[in-house]
Structure formats: structure tokens, C-alpha cells
Design a protein around this motif. Structure first.
Motif, PDB file in Angstrom:
ATOM      1  N   VAL A 166     -17.847   2.458 -55.184  1.00  0.00           N
ATOM      2  CA  VAL A 166     -17.202   2.347 -56.353  1.00  0.00           C
ATOM      3  C   VAL A 166     -15.969   2.790 -56.566  1.00  0.00           C
ATOM      4  CG1 VAL A 166     -17.894   4.813 -56.702  1.00  0.00           C
ATOM      5  CG2 VAL A 166     -17.692   3.396 -58.889  1.00  0.00           C
ATOM      6  N   GLY A 167     -15.138   2.141 -57.499  1.00  0.00           N
ATOM      7  CA  GLY A 167     -13.731   2.329 -57.604  1.00  0.00           C
ATOM      8  C   GLY A 167     -13.027   1.049 -58.221  1.00  0.00           C
ATOM      9  N   ASN A 168     -11.814   1.309 -58.574  1.00  0.00           N
ATOM     10  CA  ASN A 168     -11.189   0.317 -59.389  1.00  0.00           C
ATOM     11  C   ASN A 168      -9.964  -0.289 -58.470  1.00  0.00           C
ATOM     12  OD1 ASN A 168     -10.046  -0.948 -61.985  1.00  0.00           O
ATOM     13  ND2 ASN A 168      -8.390   0.351 -61.710  1.00  0.00           N
ATOM     14  N   SER A 169      -9.417  -1.438 -58.760  1.00  0.00           N
ATOM     15  CA  SER A 169      -8.405  -2.167 -58.495  1.00  0.00           C
ATOM     16  C   SER A 169      -8.538  -2.230 -56.776  1.00  0.00           C
ATOM     17  CB  SER A 169      -7.113  -1.173 -58.716  1.00  0.00           C
ATOM     18  OG  SER A 169      -6.044  -1.896 -58.422  1.00  0.00           O
ATOM     19  N   HIS A 170      -7.796  -1.592 -56.024  1.00  0.00           N
ATOM     20  CA  HIS A 170      -7.834  -1.705 -54.482  1.00  0.00           C
ATOM     21  C   HIS A 170      -9.114  -1.339 -54.105  1.00  0.00           C
ATOM     22  CE1 HIS A 170      -6.433  -1.925 -50.493  1.00  0.00           C
ATOM     23  NE2 HIS A 170      -7.185  -1.103 -50.115  1.00  0.00           N
ATOM     24  N   LEU A 171      -9.839  -0.284 -54.686  1.00  0.00           N
ATOM     25  CA  LEU A 171     -10.976   0.237 -54.371  1.00  0.00           C
ATOM     26  C   LEU A 171     -12.209  -0.691 -54.678  1.00  0.00           C
ATOM     27  CD1 LEU A 171     -10.669   4.126 -55.009  1.00  0.00           C
ATOM     28  CD2 LEU A 171     -10.386   2.827 -53.067  1.00  0.00           C
ATOM     29  N   GLY A 172     -11.843  -1.352 -55.906  1.00  0.00           N
ATOM     30  CA  GLY A 172     -12.760  -2.599 -56.224  1.00  0.00           C
ATOM     31  C   GLY A 172     -12.650  -3.715 -55.382  1.00  0.00           C
ATOM     32  N   THR A 173     -11.500  -4.089 -55.170  1.00  0.00           N
ATOM     33  CA  THR A 173     -11.153  -5.222 -54.164  1.00  0.00           C
ATOM     34  C   THR A 173     -11.800  -5.137 -52.870  1.00  0.00           C
ATOM     35  OG1 THR A 173      -9.092  -5.977 -55.464  1.00  0.00           O
ATOM     36  CG2 THR A 173      -9.504  -6.802 -53.156  1.00  0.00           C
ATOM     37  N   ALA A 188     -25.581  -0.743 -52.612  1.00  0.00           N
ATOM     38  CA  ALA A 188     -25.161  -1.101 -53.904  1.00  0.00           C
ATOM     39  C   ALA A 188     -23.517  -0.873 -53.967  1.00  0.00           C
ATOM     40  CB  ALA A 188     -25.715  -0.236 -55.003  1.00  0.00           C
ATOM     41  N   ILE A 189     -22.958  -1.973 -54.749  1.00  0.00           N
ATOM     42  CA  ILE A 189     -21.541  -1.829 -55.039  1.00  0.00           C
ATOM     43  C   ILE A 189     -21.245  -1.785 -56.532  1.00  0.00           C
ATOM     44  CG2 ILE A 189     -20.720  -2.823 -52.871  1.00  0.00           C
ATOM     45  CD1 ILE A 189     -20.380  -5.550 -54.281  1.00  0.00           C
ATOM     46  N   ALA A 190     -20.193  -1.303 -57.130  1.00  0.00           N
ATOM     47  CA  ALA A 190     -19.730  -1.203 -58.391  1.00  0.00           C
ATOM     48  C   ALA A 190     -18.168  -1.489 -58.300  1.00  0.00           C
ATOM     49  CB  ALA A 190     -20.165   0.185 -59.217  1.00  0.00           C
ATOM     50  N   PRO A 191     -17.912  -2.656 -58.192  1.00  0.00           N
ATOM     51  CA  PRO A 191     -16.363  -2.960 -58.384  1.00  0.00           C
ATOM     52  C   PRO A 191     -15.807  -3.002 -59.812  1.00  0.00           C
ATOM     53  CG  PRO A 191     -17.665  -4.950 -57.797  1.00  0.00           C
ATOM     54  CD  PRO A 191     -18.540  -3.854 -57.822  1.00  0.00           C
ATOM     55  N   TRP A 192     -14.899  -1.687 -60.106  1.00  0.00           N
ATOM     56  CA  TRP A 192     -14.468  -1.750 -61.403  1.00  0.00           C
ATOM     57  C   TRP A 192     -13.112  -2.332 -61.476  1.00  0.00           C
ATOM     58  CZ3 TRP A 192     -18.121   1.803 -63.104  1.00  0.00           C
ATOM     59  CH2 TRP A 192     -18.202   2.177 -64.336  1.00  0.00           C
ATOM     60  N   ILE A 254     -22.677 -11.509 -49.800  1.00  0.00           N
ATOM     61  CA  ILE A 254     -23.192 -10.194 -50.630  1.00  0.00           C
ATOM     62  C   ILE A 254     -24.517 -10.485 -51.273  1.00  0.00           C
ATOM     63  CG2 ILE A 254     -22.594  -8.597 -52.529  1.00  0.00           C
ATOM     64  CD1 ILE A 254     -19.608  -9.186 -51.955  1.00  0.00           C
ATOM     65  N   LYS A 255     -25.305  -9.755 -50.822  1.00  0.00           N
ATOM     66  CA  LYS A 255     -26.853  -9.855 -51.609  1.00  0.00           C
ATOM     67  C   LYS A 255     -27.326  -8.610 -51.972  1.00  0.00           C
ATOM     68  CE  LYS A 255     -27.712 -13.491 -48.181  1.00  0.00           C
ATOM     69  NZ  LYS A 255     -28.424 -14.044 -47.175  1.00  0.00           N
ATOM     70  N   ILE A 256     -26.720  -7.466 -51.912  1.00  0.00           N
ATOM     71  CA  ILE A 256     -26.985  -6.258 -52.466  1.00  0.00           C
ATOM     72  C   ILE A 256     -26.922  -6.258 -54.037  1.00  0.00           C
ATOM     73  CG2 ILE A 256     -26.735  -5.200 -50.096  1.00  0.00           C
ATOM     74  CD1 ILE A 256     -24.200  -4.036 -51.208  1.00  0.00           C
ATOM     75  N   PRO A 257     -27.497  -5.214 -54.542  1.00  0.00           N
ATOM     76  CA  PRO A 257     -27.547  -4.964 -56.074  1.00  0.00           C
ATOM     77  C   PRO A 257     -25.970  -4.777 -56.427  1.00  0.00           C
ATOM     78  CG  PRO A 257     -29.434  -3.907 -55.477  1.00  0.00           C
ATOM     79  CD  PRO A 257     -28.617  -4.287 -54.219  1.00  0.00           C
ATOM     80  N   MET A 258     -25.181  -5.375 -57.496  1.00  0.00           N
ATOM     81  CA  MET A 258     -23.963  -4.931 -57.908  1.00  0.00           C
ATOM     82  C   MET A 258     -23.981  -4.803 -59.197  1.00  0.00           C
ATOM     83  SD  MET A 258     -22.032  -8.675 -57.818  1.00  0.00           S
ATOM     84  CE  MET A 258     -21.868  -8.721 -55.915  1.00  0.00           C
ATOM     85  N   TYR A 259     -22.961  -4.016 -59.772  1.00  0.00           N
ATOM     86  CA  TYR A 259     -22.550  -3.681 -60.947  1.00  0.00           C
ATOM     87  C   TYR A 259     -21.278  -3.929 -61.238  1.00  0.00           C
ATOM     88  CZ  TYR A 259     -22.384  -1.152 -65.646  1.00  0.00           C
ATOM     89  OH  TYR A 259     -22.145  -0.534 -66.827  1.00  0.00           O
ATOM     90  N   VAL A 260     -20.862  -5.182 -61.910  1.00  0.00           N
ATOM     91  CA  VAL A 260     -19.461  -5.474 -61.730  1.00  0.00           C
ATOM     92  C   VAL A 260     -18.907  -5.290 -63.308  1.00  0.00           C
ATOM     93  CG1 VAL A 260     -17.779  -7.443 -61.491  1.00  0.00           C
ATOM     94  CG2 VAL A 260     -19.918  -7.311 -60.292  1.00  0.00           C
TER      95      VAL A 260
END
Length: 579
Positions: A166-173, A188-192, A254-260
């Protein structure tokens, strides 16, 4: 002093990092473990811990090539013996007292997440601070480092083996890159918000090198060794090649759950967030489009609660009803009124969207629903930053939403140079003719030093509207080879893909056809309000990241002409939702 290192067969330029670690506020102490008690506070004004946290400093992680990076680990003290899920990895509109100061820039706050039952791991990337190696910007190296870090976390005695990012900007990229490598324990990933295709979406968006921001960012890296000089590489290799191709994440893997998360106001991430969500192969994926600046959104209590429900479902297996969350939530900017927030939709843009072509009429500056028969041309001075360009207008006769990406097809010429850098922007205009600005942080959350009358001078707090850009010599379009046949069928009529691997200069005086992609948006227009298309030779003066670097070095000289009507049907294709 510069040196080179081979990246995918290309000699990449590296320079020394800054050896002064002024961003560190604590000593380097490998394996040092302490308990921050309930009530602990980093400094006056920071958030006070509501529960005790175990902090283990500078823990080594050995990567596959033997390089050792360092990370800090935060765990809830009252669950010291439990196996915990793990999240790896002052701001605009976020008061200092709402953060503990333990958070990494753009990352989750341990003071918030440890009491929720999660361990937080904060790695210092390869080459930064006391981590070994050299600093790389995105690409295979960082993706593999992320893979190794995820798998290291899963093996630790305090981990339950389920890791999320999880994280925003570079951490999202970096979530696009790491998840594309498919580490087995990444659940799971949560690219903010995060850039995807680094060349096409950021450093050479529209084929126009944009090195100011990235050079400043690269120069700010602190470490003991070298850093990749991304700005110098854009100057040396202005076309797409193997070096830049390595900085395209494997979204389709990418096949895992994601919250974008996506916002319209960033100058960096909007297209990357949209394409990452759309073209991943995750079955379980959600998109939430928020109406504010990214830093403001990520630390809102309701955002954190929502994110925990997502993580609890896929890291702890809780049957908490998360799947009932609408797959798409959109927000609509209104500019002169508060935004409409988080409307459930079946897709983005919604399936009921009507793509409407509006034709440019040079005779009166109108945008017409019907093709314009009479030929004409509008002109502007391309090399004067003070020239706001040519404008074309469409006034709505009923409530309408502009929801999704747009594109322009322009027939243009110039007399004085063999190239053109063209910028297009959509703006909302009030009933009384005023171009409007959206304030993307609520005034109640702005620092007390910010006055409403000063907002025009504070670019990070505002948004003018979606934009697009293109260097005429890189106007060739193609089909993204990474997309499957099924994904190609799902492409919107407003999506454009550019190979950017060669250039075709423009003969002065010749009229060339330019297709220009305009980034996604969501704007509500009332009856009597106007949509304005601006075409000019420079980026808009309030661009979010302009203050971090010089204005773009455009290939513009003299007057540019936008040819309209008859043989030159200049037009915009817009995603309208009617009611």
C-alpha cells in the motif's frame, strides 16, 4: 562525475547520490528494538500513540544478488507473539497532529495500522540511506528487489505469510512492478495512485521530454553510492528503446486482488492508475476515484477504514462483506460547488456513456455537434508562455457529465520550424463566462496560513481540468503489443497508444493530423455552463509539478495554426453521460 551501467543492453548514466542524510531523524542501529509506549509522541504537534508499538530498526534483507537493504519493522506490542499480516510500504491537507511522524513519505502510518493488527515494514530501497547498492528508478531491478522483500517478510516469525502493498505515488507505482513479478506471498495491492508506463505517462508524456521534476527528485536521493540519472537518460535517449521498455510494468501479469485509487488532479498518476486498474488480469479489483489531492485522501479516517476492510478480507480471510463494495466509485468535480463524491457505477467510464464528437469552428470559436463545412484556421503564438492559445467553446443545454478519457484530433501547421509541441486542455467555464478552478483540498483541511484569496498562487491545492500533449514528430500511433485480443476489444474510442520509437519531422507549412490523448476526468456541467477546449504551445501555468523544475523545453517557434472545417475536421471526442 558520471559513470555508466548496463541496463537491458543500454549504457545507463549514474551519478553519486547525496551523502548527507538530512532526512534521517534517528541513528543507524541495526536490529535495535524498542517499545514506543502508549502516549509516545515524536515531537510537539505530532499524533500521540494510542497503543504501544514494537519498533525494530535497520533490519537487513539480503536480495538475490547479495545486496543488503535495510528496513524498519513496526508491530503492535500487545500482539508480540502473534503472526500478523503485513503492509509494506507535513502533507497537503493533512494536519501534523493526525500523523505520528513514523510514516514513510506517501506510506501508511504505523501508529494507525499497528493498533489495527498489522505489522508495517518500511524498506529503504537499494542505494538509499544505509541500504547497499545503487539507486535505480523503476524497472526490473526494483521489481525484483520488491519480490525478494515480500518473500523475506513472509518468512519472518512475526508474519502470517500474507503480505500486501500500500502507498501513494512512488509506492503506488512500484506496486505495479512488484505485483507483475508475481511473488507467491503477495496477496493484495492498494496503489493509491501511481505511474504505469514511465516513459509514455510521465517523463516523455506526449513524446515531450519532461526532465525538470524527475531530475530534481533524482538529485534528492540520499545514499552512499550512485543513482540512476533519469533526466540525463531522457536527454540522451528521447525515443522509446529497450531502456525505457524496461520501465513498463507487467500489468497483464497481475491477478491478485487490487484496490486502486485515482484522482483527476495529479499531474503524474491519473493515466497510470486508470490503465493499471483496467488492464490487469485481476478478477477481484476495485476502483475508487476521489475528488481531492492524493495526500489528502490517503490519510482520511474513512479511507483507512475502507482499506482495512479490503486487507482484512484478503490477508486475514475475514468474511466481512467486502465483495459487496461497488466495483467502481466515481467522483465528479463541479469547480464552483463541492464535488459529488463516490457514486457507484458499473464501469469507468459507465456503460451508458455516449462518446460525442464536437467539431472545431475557427470562424467563431464554437464546438459544433455537426461537421463544419467552412474551412478556416485559428492561430496562436506558440513560443510565448503568456499566450493562452486558441479557445473553442460548447455550452450545455442540459445537465451533463464528462466522465472518462477524451481525445482530440487536430489538423495543425507551423511556418517557422519542423516540429510542434501541442498542449490541449479542457476547462469548465461558469454561466457568466469565468474559467473555473477546482480546489482539490477542502478549505477546512488547508493550513491556517492559506487564505481563499491566495488559492490562485498555490498550485498544489488546485486543478484546472484534464490535459493532453503531443510532439508532432512523434504523432505515429499503434497498438499496445502487451494487450490481449480481449483487452483490445475493451479499448475505448478515446484511448490512443503511441510507439514513440521514431520521429517524422513536419515540413514547415504542411498541415499534419495529430491525435492527442486527454487524461481521464469527471466533471459535472449544469445547463448554461460551458466546456472550453484550449490549444496552446506550453503546459498550463498551474501544472502541479512545475515548481519543482524548469518549464518544458518545447520545440515551438512562431505561430501555430489549427485548421478547421471542410478537409480539416479538427474535433474532440468526449465521454458524455446524459440524464
Amino acid at each position: 562525475m558520471a559513470t555508466t551501467k548496463n541496463i537491458t543492453g543500454v549504457n545507463a548514466i549514474f551519478r553519486p547520490t547525496r551523502r548527507r542524510f538530512e532526512n534521517l531523524w534517528t541513528d543507524f542501529e541495526p536490529y535495535a528494538e524498542s517499545i514506543l509506549p502508549r502516549g509516545w509522541k515524536k515531537s510537539f504537534g505530532h499524533l500521540t500513540l494510542r497503543e504501544a508499538i514494537i519498533w525494530t530498526k535497520d533490519v537487513p534483507i539480503t536480495l538475490r544478488d547479495g545486496v543488503v537493504i535495510r528496513c524498519d519493522v513496526f508491530r503492535p506490542a500487545d500482539r508480540a507473539g502473534e503472526a500478523l499480516p503485513t503492509s509494506n510500504y507535513n502533507f497537503i491537507g493533512v494536519p501534523k497532529h493526525e500523523l505520528s511522524g513514523l510514516e514513510k513519505f506517501d506510506g501508511p502510518d504505523p501508529a494507525e495500522w499497528c493498533p489495527r493488527g498489522y505489522a508495517i515494514v518500511q524498506p529503504d530501497a537499494r542505494g538509499t540511506f544505509n541500504s547497499e547498492g545503487d539507486v535505480y528508478h523503476y524497472g526490473t531491478q526494483e521489481a525484483q528487489d520488491g519480490y525478494d522483500t515480500v518473500e523475506w517478510i513472509a518468512e519472518q516469525p512475526w508474519s502470517n505469510g500474507n503480505v500486501a502493498l500500500v502507498g501513494n505515488s512512488h509506492l503506488g507505482t512500484m506496486q505495479w512492478f512488484i505485483a507483475g513479478e508475481q511473488p507467491p506471498h503477495l496477496k493484495a495491492i492498494a496503489p493509491w495512485e501511481g505511474v504505469g508506463d514511465f516513459y509514455r505517462q510521465s517523463i516523455c508524456r506526449g513524446g515531450i521530454p519532461n526532465t525538470g521534476f524527475w531530475s530534481a527528485l533524482s538529485e534528492s536521493h540520499q545514499g552512499e553510492n550512485l543513482r540512476e540519472d533519469i533526466g540525463a537518460m531522457a536527454e540522451k535517449y528521447p525515443h522509446m528503446n529497450a531502456y525505457w521498455a524496461d520501465k513498463v510494468p507487467k500489468i497483464q501479469n497481475i491477478k491478485i486482488p487490487m484496490y486502486v485509487l485515482l484522482s483527476y488532479s495529479t499531474g503524474l498518476h491519473t493515466e497510470g492508475s486508470f490503465r493499471g486498474w483496467k488492464y490487469s488480469n485481476s478478477v477481484d479489483k476495485w476502483l475508487r476515484i476521489h475528488p481531492t489531492q492524493e495526500w489528502h485522501d490517503i490519510y482520511q479516517p474513512e479511507s483507512t477504514d475502507d482499506l482495512q476492510r479490503f486487507f482484512d478480507r484478503y490477508l486475514l480471510g475475514k468474511q466481512n462483506g467486502w465483495e459487496e463494495t461497488p466495483k467502481v466509485l466515481v467522483s465528479l468535480l463541479r469547480f464552483n460547488r463541492p464535488p459529488i463524491v463516490h457514486l457507484p457505477e458499473d464501469n469507468y467510464p459507465p456503460s451508458r456513456t455516449s462518446f460525442q464528437t464536437l467539431y472545431l469552428d475557427a470562424s467563431d470559436g464554437a464546438l459544433s455537434l455537426k461537421p463544419v463545412e467552412r474551412e478556416g484556421a485559428a492561430s496562436f503564438q506558440s513560443d510565448r508562455f503568456e499566450d493562452d492559445g486558441a479557445h473553442f467553446w460548447y455550452t450545455f443545454t442540459q445537465y451533463t457529465e464528462l466522465l472518462g478519457p477524451s481525445k482530440a484530433k487536430l489538423f495543425m501547421s507551423c511556418q517557422d520550424l519542423n516540429d510542434m509541441d501541442v498542449y490541449v486542455q479542457i476547462r469548465k467555464v461558469s454561466v457568466d463566462g469565468r474559467p473555473l478552478t477546482s480546489v482539490n483540498v477542502p478549505f477546512k483541511d488547508l493550513p491556517h496560513t492559506v487564505r481563499e484569496e491566495d488559492i490562485e498562487d498555490l498550485c498544489l491545492y488546485k486543478h484546472l481540468g484534464p490535459s493532453g500533449r503531443l510532439r508532432a514528430s512523434k504523432r505515429a500511433t499503434g497498438q499496445d503489443p502487451a494487450l490481449s485480443e480481449e483487452q483490445k476489444k475493451s479499448q475505448l474510442p478515446t484511448e490512443i497508444w503511441f510507439p514513440y520509437d521514431q520521429e517524422a519531422k513536419v515540413t514547415p507549412g504542411d498541415i499534419v493530423e495529430l491525435d492527442i490523448a486527454i487524461w481521464p476526468t469527471g466533471i459535472a456541467f449544469e445547463r448554461g455552463e460551458t466546456l472550453r477546449i484550449g490549444i496552446k504551445g506550453h503546459d498550463h501555468h498551474l501544472h502541479e509539478i512545475e515548481h519543482l523544475g524548469p518549464k518544458l523545453k518545447n520545440l515551438n517557434k512562431g505561430q501555430h495554426f489549427v485548421h478547421c472545417g471542410g478537409r480539416y475536421p479538427s474535433q474532440v471526442l468526449l465521454p458524455f453521460v446524459y440524464y
